[in-house]
Each structure stands twice: as C-alpha cells, then as structure tokens.
Scaffold this motif. Structure first.
Motif, PDB file in Angstrom:
ATOM      1  N   GLY A 183      30.276 -14.134  16.976  1.00  0.00           N
ATOM      2  CA  GLY A 183      28.965 -14.014  16.348  1.00  0.00           C
ATOM      3  C   GLY A 183      28.419 -15.308  15.781  1.00  0.00           C
ATOM      4  N   LYS A 184      29.110 -16.422  16.009  1.00  0.00           N
ATOM      5  CA  LYS A 184      28.654 -17.707  15.483  1.00  0.00           C
ATOM      6  C   LYS A 184      27.554 -18.297  16.365  1.00  0.00           C
ATOM      7  N   ILE A 185      26.578 -18.910  15.723  1.00  0.00           N
ATOM      8  CA  ILE A 185      25.530 -19.654  16.420  1.00  0.00           C
ATOM      9  C   ILE A 185      25.575 -21.087  15.908  1.00  0.00           C
ATOM     10  N   ARG A 186      25.537 -22.052  16.836  1.00  0.00           N
ATOM     11  CA  ARG A 186      25.682 -23.451  16.449  1.00  0.00           C
ATOM     12  C   ARG A 186      24.408 -24.231  16.710  1.00  0.00           C
ATOM     13  N   ILE A 187      24.066 -25.068  15.740  1.00  0.00           N
ATOM     14  CA  ILE A 187      23.003 -26.057  15.856  1.00  0.00           C
ATOM     15  C   ILE A 187      23.639 -27.429  15.653  1.00  0.00           C
ATOM     16  N   VAL A 188      23.323 -28.380  16.539  1.00  0.00           N
ATOM     17  CA  VAL A 188      23.846 -29.741  16.389  1.00  0.00           C
ATOM     18  C   VAL A 188      22.683 -30.721  16.420  1.00  0.00           C
ATOM     19  N   THR A 189      22.505 -31.461  15.335  1.00  0.00           N
ATOM     20  CA  THR A 189      21.458 -32.475  15.282  1.00  0.00           C
ATOM     21  C   THR A 189      21.978 -33.780  15.896  1.00  0.00           C
ATOM     22  N   LEU A 194      20.017 -23.270  21.564  1.00  0.00           N
ATOM     23  CA  LEU A 194      21.170 -23.184  20.673  1.00  0.00           C
ATOM     24  C   LEU A 194      22.383 -22.753  21.496  1.00  0.00           C
ATOM     25  N   THR A 195      23.539 -22.720  20.878  1.00  0.00           N
ATOM     26  CA  THR A 195      24.733 -22.343  21.642  1.00  0.00           C
ATOM     27  C   THR A 195      25.600 -21.369  20.862  1.00  0.00           C
ATOM     28  N   ILE A 208      26.639 -30.720  12.297  1.00  0.00           N
ATOM     29  CA  ILE A 208      26.849 -29.414  12.920  1.00  0.00           C
ATOM     30  C   ILE A 208      26.588 -28.318  11.892  1.00  0.00           C
ATOM     31  N   LEU A 209      25.823 -27.334  12.312  1.00  0.00           N
ATOM     32  CA  LEU A 209      25.501 -26.205  11.449  1.00  0.00           C
ATOM     33  C   LEU A 209      25.853 -24.923  12.187  1.00  0.00           C
ATOM     34  N   ILE A 210      26.668 -24.084  11.566  1.00  0.00           N
ATOM     35  CA  ILE A 210      27.053 -22.796  12.145  1.00  0.00           C
ATOM     36  C   ILE A 210      26.592 -21.682  11.220  1.00  0.00           C
ATOM     37  N   PHE A 211      25.900 -20.695  11.813  1.00  0.00           N
ATOM     38  CA  PHE A 211      25.439 -19.561  11.010  1.00  0.00           C
ATOM     39  C   PHE A 211      25.609 -18.264  11.776  1.00  0.00           C
ATOM     40  N   TYR A 212      25.502 -17.152  11.048  1.00  0.00           N
ATOM     41  CA  TYR A 212      25.643 -15.817  11.606  1.00  0.00           C
ATOM     42  C   TYR A 212      24.379 -15.026  11.294  1.00  0.00           C
TER      43      TYR A 212
END
Length: 339
Positions: free
Chosen positions: A314-320, A308-309, A283-287
């Motif tokens: 303001g968080k954006i999540r990427i899940v591999t 993405l979700t 899981i990767l969370i970025f702003y």
C-alpha cells in the motif's frame, strides 16, 4: 506537462554536463588508459579518503562486486529486511556469490548494533554458514530516504571488528544523507571497508557508480567487474558526467529535500492520506486510506500527468530530483489538493 516522480534516476544531463561529456578525453578503460575515468576514480577516492576506486556501469553491479570481494560461496551476510542488496538486485547475492542473507528486522531499513549482535551470536559449527559481511544502505530506499545515525554506524563497526566481519556501505544515495545531516565523505571512508556510490540518481549523471576500497579490494574488483561483463571501452564520456556531478550537483541536493518537505506538508492536510513516513531527504512514502486502492490512486494521478510508483504493502513513493522544477511542484500540489 508530465511530472515524473517515479525515481531520481529519470533525470537527463544538463547542458553543462553534456558539454563536459562531449569534450571528454577518452581512451580504452579496459586497458586502464581512459584519462577521464582515471580522474573520476582518483577524485572519488580522494574525496572519501580511501585508497582506490573503480567505475562501474551500475550501482547493482558495484554492490554485487563488493559482496563477491568479501565472501565465499556458502557464507552469510547481514542486512536489513528492506535492504536493496536483498530486495532489488535480482537475487544477485545468491546467484553471483552463493551467499545467504540473514535479514534483520530494523526500522525503515535501519537496524541497531544490538540487533546485529543478536543476529551474529551463536556457536559456529558445520551446520551454520560462516558470517562474513554486514551491508548497510544509506539512505534507505524502501525506508523512504531515511538517514542512519552515524554514531550507530560506529557501534555497528565495533560489532563487525569483534566478529571479524567486513563492512560494506550501499551508498546509492549517500550524498543525500551527507547533505541532510551535514556529514562528510571522509567520515564514511574511515568507517567502511568498501563503499558504493551512485552518480545516476540525485547527482544527475546518466550512467554510472563507483566502488571505493583499498588498493587490494579494487584490484580484485577489477577482475570481478570483468567477470560480470562490466568492462567498458571509451567510458570517459560517461565518467565526465560523473565528474561534473560530483563538482556541481552535490550541494543542490538540499533543493530536492526542500521540495519533498513541501509535498509532505500538503499531504498532511489531505483527508485521503492515512500515513506519511518521516521525510528526511528526497524520498517521500505515504499511504492512502483503506477505502482507496493505492494502485488506482497512482493510475488516476498518471491520467493527470503525475507519475508515481508503488512500493508494495500500500505504499506510494514520490522522489524529487534535479529535473523536478518549481512549476512541476506547483502542478503536483494542485493535483494532490484537488484529487
């Protein structure tokens, strides 16, 4: 090409998993006569060194059953302010078990034994709910796939023992933590009273979670599962997918972690990215920067076929995940760089 990174729950069964499902021996699991379900439960219990296990249709139901096992209406449970059992299970702790949540202000979904001691402290009287249960989530979803320090979990266990508190692990992505930190299921089985594990996230099964505990816990959980409407008939077709996942898809989680780290490296080079949470698992969370709206960013990436979700604030999540191929990774990195 659509690159779906909304969650690791979007995976589809592989051919090997489908073959296992189609060839499963089944019976009526409500009568405890489905051989494949029984084998899955026995396999999981043995893997964690725990007495027994029960197959559930969802991780939320498994967690809610665990809360029900350990509490009575009016009791209090302790969890991090970002915990899944509090934020993402529909208020089930209150609705199903009638308990209140004491939220601890941890870091990325993880609190310390010292913080728990402070939260538990205080004279018990008629004005205060009984303290009954501590819930841990590993890895933390809202915390960006963060892994708890096992030594801290041991310290928390000692606080539980000193205060007569039960100890439950929401291990929806526990296998990600085990792979990332080179830990074993047995370590966790020795520490926690009950553990829930999801088969339908990084492990790639289409449905299902398991609750582990003592034989007494699981006997009670069987009734709670029935109460919640979770009894299934020829569930062996689903259990076969879970068995395949445990046998074939654990070690490959390292591949998901590697891809998440590659994405992190690229995000660090992009001027429109303000902050990236530490990446430990899948899981990767970025702003994005303040002059860029996160929802607009997500919408524009969707137009490019990248899903993405948002995670709020303001968080954006990427899940591999299992279905995220190297070609998809290259497509994602290309679109991020050219945004």
């Amino acid at each position: 090409m659509i690159v779906d990174l909304i969650s690791d729950t979007v995976t589809r069964p592989t051919k090997g998993m489908l073959d296992a499902m189609m060839n499963a021996k089944v019976g009526d699991d409500v009568f405890m006569s489905d051989p494949t379900v029984n084998l899955l439960q026995e396999t999981a219990a043995e893997m964690f060194g725990m007495e027994d296990a029960l197959f559930f249709p969802s991780g939320t139901m498994a967690n809610q059953a665990a809360i029900k096992l350990h509490t009575q209406p009016g009791d209090k449970i302790f969890c991090d302010k970002w915990a899944h059992v509090y934020n993402y299970e529909g208020g089930g702790a209150a609705f199903n078990s009638g308990v209140t949540c004491k939220l601890i202000d941890g870091d990325r979904g993880m609190f310390t034994a010292e913080q728990l001691e402070v939260a538990v402290a205080g004279r018990a009287d008629i004005h205060v709910p009984f303290s009954r249960l501590v819930c841990i989530e590993n890895t933390t979803n809202k915390g960006g796939g963060a892994c708890w320090d096992f030594e801290e979990l041991i310290k928390i266990k000692k606080v539980c023992e000193a205060n007569n508190l039960s100890y439950h692990l929401d291990g929806a992505r526990l296998f990600n933590a085990l792979v990332a930190k080179n830990e074993t299921p047995q370590q966790y089985g020795e520490l926690f009273d009950t553990i829930s594990i999801c088969l339908s996230k990084g492990l790639g099964a289409p449905v299902g979670s398991i609750l582990l505990g003592t034989k007494e816990h699981i006997a009670s959980a069987l009734r709670v599962r029935k109460l919640f409407g979770g009894g299934m008939r020829q569930a062996g077709f689903l259990a076969a997918a879970g068995l395949y996942a445990l046998e074939n898809n654990v070690d490959r989680l390292a591949e998901d972690h590697r891809k998440a780290k590659q994405i992190e490296s690229v995000l660090h080079t992009l001027s429109y990215v303000k902050k990236i949470e530490p990446v430990e698992t899948n899981i990767l969370i970025f702003y994005v920067n303040d002059d860029m709206n996160a929802d607009d960013f997500i919408a524009k990436m969707a137009d490019k076929g990248i899903l993405l979700t948002p995670m709020g604030d303001g968080k954006i999540r990427i899940v591999t995940h299992l279905d995220f191929t190297d070609d998809m990774l290259e497509q994602l990195l290309k679109e991020l760089k050219s945004f």
